[in-house]
Design a protein around this motif. Structure first.
Motif, short mmCIF file in Angstrom:
data_model
loop_
_atom_site.label_atom_id
_atom_site.label_comp_id
_atom_site.label_asym_id
_atom_site.label_seq_id
_atom_site.Cartn_x
_atom_site.Cartn_y
_atom_site.Cartn_z
N SER A 36 2.23 -6.26 5.10
CA SER A 36 2.97 -5.46 6.05
C SER A 36 1.97 -4.64 6.86
O SER A 36 0.81 -4.48 6.47
N ARG A 38 2.05 -1.42 7.20
CA ARG A 38 1.69 -0.24 6.39
C ARG A 38 0.64 -0.59 5.33
O ARG A 38 -0.25 0.20 5.07
N GLU A 39 0.74 -1.77 4.75
CA GLU A 39 -0.27 -2.18 3.77
C GLU A 39 -1.64 -2.33 4.44
O GLU A 39 -2.65 -1.87 3.91
N ALA A 42 -2.96 1.05 5.24
CA ALA A 42 -3.47 1.68 4.02
C ALA A 42 -4.88 1.19 3.72
O ALA A 42 -5.76 1.98 3.36
N THR A 73 4.25 5.40 -1.08
CA THR A 73 2.81 5.13 -1.05
C THR A 73 2.32 4.67 -2.43
O THR A 73 1.50 3.76 -2.52
N ARG A 75 4.05 2.98 -4.58
CA ARG A 75 4.47 1.58 -4.71
C ARG A 75 3.58 0.67 -3.87
O ARG A 75 3.22 -0.43 -4.30
N LEU A 76 3.22 1.12 -2.68
CA LEU A 76 2.34 0.34 -1.81
C LEU A 76 0.98 0.13 -2.47
O LEU A 76 0.45 -0.98 -2.49
N ARG A 79 1.26 -2.44 -5.11
CA ARG A 79 1.29 -3.81 -4.54
C ARG A 79 -0.10 -4.27 -4.15
O ARG A 79 -0.47 -5.43 -4.40
#
Length: 152
Positions: A36, A38-39, A42, A73, A75-76, A79
């Protein structure tokens, strides 16, 4: 149209442009890397943070940088760790922080992903121009409208 209405209209136009660009980048990152936006963001924040002298950061700081809640965050980060893009460990200096290290796979993803994002944004901005989107905002995005944001 008065100045207040112009400002709101520009803000709405900016929001639409941002949404279109963000969706295009999101699709491309998912297609090419299974990530994603956001990933990927990050990973870029982590790369910048771990490049500093201390090599650690608080999850709340990462959350603020990528625009997510602390729980989202966390959880991200989980992952990214499951996908072997980062490794984490409790920081010895402060229990509230986490030592995060990018793996070689993450560094390769960033190396390949940044030009992909640049190309996707450029292509999307060109397509938006062809569709007649707000030319002042597009000129600003292309950076041929000066160093600062558009006036008005």
């Amino acid at each position: 149209m008065n100045r207040g209405s112009t400002l709101i209209a520009r803000w709405r136009a900016l929001d639409r442009l941002h949404g279109r660009i963000e969706n295009a980048v999101e699709r491309r990152l998912h297609e090419d890397f299974g990530l994603s936006l956001r990933e990927f963001q990050a990973l870029t924040v982590l790369q910048a943070g771990t490049a500093t002298a201390h090599g650690w950061l608080y999850l709340q700081d990462l959350a603020a940088e990528i625009g997510l809640s602390q729980s989202a965050t966390s959880r991200l980060v989980a992952r990214l760790e499951t996908r072997a893009l980062i490794t984490t460990s409790a920081a010895a200096h402060d229990r509230r922080s986490v030592d995060v290290h990018l793996t070689p796979a993450a560094r390769e993803t960033l190396r390949r992903g940044m030009p992909l994002i640049h190309e996707t944004v450029r292509h999307t901005v060109e397509a938006l121009a062809d569709e007649g989107a707000d030319q002042v905002l597009l000129r600003y995005l292309r950076n041929d409208g000066g160093d600062g944001p558009p006036a008005g």
